[in-house]
Design an enzyme around this catalytic site. Structure first.
Site, PDB file in Angstrom:
ATOM      1  N   ASP A  29     -17.080 -36.311   0.354  1.00  0.00           N
ATOM      2  CA  ASP A  29     -16.642 -35.021   0.683  1.00  0.00           C
ATOM      3  C   ASP A  29     -15.138 -35.035   0.473  1.00  0.00           C
ATOM      4  OD1 ASP A  29     -16.024 -32.649   2.394  1.00  0.00           O
ATOM      5  OD2 ASP A  29     -18.260 -33.091   3.063  1.00  0.00           O
ATOM      6  N   HIS A  93     -12.551 -30.022   5.310  1.00  0.00           N
ATOM      7  CA  HIS A  93     -13.954 -30.129   5.281  1.00  0.00           C
ATOM      8  C   HIS A  93     -14.578 -31.387   5.747  1.00  0.00           C
ATOM      9  CE1 HIS A  93     -17.625 -29.755   3.072  1.00  0.00           C
ATOM     10  NE2 HIS A  93     -17.725 -28.471   3.129  1.00  0.00           N
ATOM     11  N   SER A 418     -22.831 -26.482   4.355  1.00  0.00           N
ATOM     12  CA  SER A 418     -22.022 -27.807   4.447  1.00  0.00           C
ATOM     13  C   SER A 418     -21.951 -28.449   5.959  1.00  0.00           C
ATOM     14  CB  SER A 418     -20.577 -27.334   4.186  1.00  0.00           C
ATOM     15  OG  SER A 418     -20.150 -27.677   3.073  1.00  0.00           O
TER      16      SER A 418
END
Lengths: 623, 85
Positions: A29, A93, A418
């Protein structure tokens, strides 16, 4: 995650495995924010002996006994000035997904008081290995492959990857499918996001049959941002408004009444509040009503205090904004316009977001990518769905709540596949912590066959939206039977898909051969779901061969329970499977006949021993 | 239209790791030396050698096409940027 895991039955009394702290989750990620409380290593023992990875040296990043490994993969042109050249997360994220899968319990977490509660990962005692592959300008294939190359060799147990392309690629021209294949060979399941291009049919990505493809769905919590007018009327809007105006009423102006005449903007355009369309002098310090959802830039640059937008779009997920903001549906928008047109000094206020019960949950959110599977049409994808809407989880303190915002926060609320992917990752790791020897296919099977069934009432795309249904991690530890598969099964599948013998031998690293005897048809891959496609208006019949492995009671009898709506004929032979020991395998044949019109018909097969219900969707559709 | 002489990143996927005591990196460099005019190590970005076999290199379209036909190569494809979901 202040609600999601509890929504799936996780609570203080749930069982946990004593080896959970040996499970290592590989997160590919944007990196992590290591100082987040979610990654506190208090109480963690030494690093598991199986770990062969490293913590890549960099000035601003150190590992601990929770984050046991970290690497980054950077090539020219990937990064922007705000990126850290280290595994540290500049974006948020990666911190969010990692804490969702594997973060520790942190109480009283919230986004400025919104969604307050205890956040956690699916396996809070597990370890984390960070592989930073995504930068300001995206996630390059070469970095993704380098991360897979390392993660597999480092000894992770599960790989989580919430990225993808907009379009699908052939399996061996897709870095994620290639990496996931070699992970599978080493017993590592790769959990993938299905994509955010829904509800367009056939938009699902990351569809390799050796990985888990996860759609996104709602939980029973929704956020509401109320707007109150000077006449006392209150309307419920759909945003995450982190600002508290404390109920104070402010001047309220219609965007159409504040055209930016110096730029030649007419009222017909200023009512939409496009950037540059509003007269800053007229809107400054006021709440503006805009007739069309054009995002916040126009009202922000004009200096408005807040904004209420009329929005015709989907309301099943929410965004945060850098100013007080709410969006209303068209009917409520009409009432607002009427109020503005008939009131001499209109006023309004926007309340801070409150939470409400979402009685329709779970349903697959509009943006979650839908099947059919564009690469192998007769394998159902996505495989299942998990919470991915309005998820509160840890955030990078280098990143603001939204763009154009100055506020930093340790937790943020965002939506996407996600966000659902790491929930499935956490669930898979939870299963693995009880069954460390299970193959990736067995873990996927356990998650799929125990999934809570969903209906097409809330999702017209049915199984193409939610696959086998909503993950049920607690039940997935005791699935009764599993549809197992290993490398040899995928090799047969690839033979059947027309890959050359030479390539299959390279991929498998052995002298595998393809022949009429060994070629597997798509329908014979030992998958826990059944899909068959044909051209519209045709009738088709397909024969599926399957084998299940007993992982439940040693002595057990399973009876086939078939649900076949009109237009679908399902026959199962034999209709009873008897087992005498754990690990015993039994095979059966499912024959499905379908009269296809223009759409899809779906039914199910359930193997039932009175204790376990091993559920598989059966989907026939016009391609 | 891209210039066919312009270099861009390609992935050269070669399947499982070779058996035995073999230097995978040397194989990758050797393959590049056969097709690249210049120093092969200058165009090599990643050599995948721990879990599977392959490499990423900055190649011209012609060079990539030459590699496609090589023995031991499963696929050659231009690197794309994937997006967060």
């Amino acid at each position: 995650t202040s609600r999601t895991w509890e929504f799936m039955g996780f609570n203080k009394k749930m069982k946990t495995s004593i080896i959970e702290s040996d499970i290592i989750i590989g997160m590919l990620d944007t990196g992590v924010w290591p100082e987040s409380e979610s990654f506190n290593d208090t109480g963690f023992g030494p690093i598991p002996k199986k770990w062969k990875g490293t913590c890549q040296k960099s000035a601003n990043f150190t590992c601990n006994n929770k984050i046991i490994g970290a690497r980054y993969y950077l090539t020219d042109g990937d990064n922007g000035p705000e990126d850290f050249i280290s595994p540290r997360d500049a974006e948020g994220h990666g911190t969010h997904t990692t804490s969702t899968a594997a973060g520790g319990l942190v109480s009283q977490a919230s986004l400025f008081g919104i969604a307050k509660g205890t956040v956690r990962g699916g396996v809070p005692s597990s370890r984390i290995a960070v592989y930073k592959i995504c930068w300001s300008y995206g996630c390059s294939d070469e970095g993704i492959l380098a991360a897979f190359d390392d993660a597999i060799a480092d000894g992770v147990d599960i790989i989580s990857l919430s990225v993808g392309s907009f379009i699908p690629f052939d399996y061996f021209e897709d870095s994620i499918a290639i990496g996931a294949f070699h992970a599978m060979k080493k017993g590592i399941l790769t959990s993938n996001s299905a994509g955010n291009s829904g509800p367009t049919p056939g938009s699902v990505v990351n569809v390799s049959p050796w990985s888990l493809t996860v759609a996104a769905s709602t939980i029973d919590r929704k956020f509401v941002t109320k707007v109150k007018l000077g006449n006392g009327q209150i309307y419920e809007g759909a945003t995450i408004n982190t600002f508290d105006l404390k109920g104070k009423m402010y001047p309220f102006i219609y965007g159409g009444d504040a055209p930016n005449l110096t730029l030649g903007v007419a009222s017909e355009f200023s009512r939409y509040c496009f950037p540059g369309a509003l007269n800053a002098t007229l809107v400054k310090g006021k709440i503006v009503f805009c007739e069309y959802f054009t995002d916040y830039e126009g009202v922000l640059e004009a200096g408005a205090l807040g904004a209420v937008f009329q929005d015709t779009g989907n309301k099943d997920f929410q965004f945060s904004y850098p100013l007080p903001f709410s969006t209303l549906n068209v009917n409520d928008g009409r009432m607002i316009i009427n109020y503005l047109n008939t009131t001499e000094n209109p006023t309004a206020t926007i309340f801070k977001t409150s939470q409400d019960n979402n009685q329709f949950a779970p349903f697959v959110v509009s943006f979650s990518s839908r099947g059919p599977n564009p690469i192998t049409t007769d394998i159902l994808k996505p495989d299942l769905t998990a919470p991915g809407v309005d998820i509160l989880a840890a955030w990078s303190e280098a990143s603001t709540v939204t763009e154009d915002d100055t506020r930093r926060t340790r937790y943020n609320i965002i939506s996407g596949t996600s966000m659902s992917c790491p929930h499935a990752t956490g669930a898979a790791a939870y299963v693995k912590s009880f069954h460390p020897t299970w193959s990736p296919a067995a873990i996927r099977s356990a998650l799929m066959t125990t999934a809570i069934p969903m209906t097409s009432n809330n999702n017209i795309e049915g199984e193409h939206a939610y696959g086998a249904g909503h993950i049920n991690p607690l039940q997935a530890t005791d699935p009764g039977l599993v549809y197992d598969a290993g490398e040899i099964d995928y090799v047969k599948f690839l033979c059947g898909q027309g890959y050359t013998i030479a390539n299959i031998q390279l991929i498998s690293g052995n002298s595998s051969s393809c022949s009429e005897e060994t070629d597997g048809t798509v329908w014979d891959l030992n998958y826990p779901s059944f899909a068959l496609s044909s051209t519209p208006g045709k009738s088709i019949t397909r024969v599926f061969h399957r084998t299940v492995t007993n992982v439940g009671s040693a002595v057990s009898n399973y009876r086939a329970v078939v649900n076949a709506p009109p237009g679908l004929i399902i026959q199962v032979q034999p209709s009873v499977l008897s087992f005498e020991y754990v690990g015993q395998q039994q095979s059966f044949v499912v024959t499905v006949g379908a009269e296809l019109g223009n759409s899809m018909i779906s039914g199910s097969l359930i193997w039932d021993d009175g204790v376990h219900q091993v559920k598989s969707p059966i989907v026939a559709y016009a391609s | 239209a891209s210039d066919t002489n312009e270099r861009q990143v390609y992935i050269v996927y070669m399947g499982d790791l070779p058996k035995g005591d073999v230097s995978v990196s040397n194989i990758h460099i050797g393959m590049l030396e056969e097709i690249v005019s210049g120093v092969a190590s200058d165009v090599l970005l990643y050599s995948y050698r721990r879990s599977f076999n392959g490499f990423a290199a900055k190649l011209t379209e012609d060079e990539a096409n030459k590699l496609k036909g090589k023995e031991g190569v499963v696929s050659v494809f231009p690197s794309q940027k994937k997006q967060l979901h």
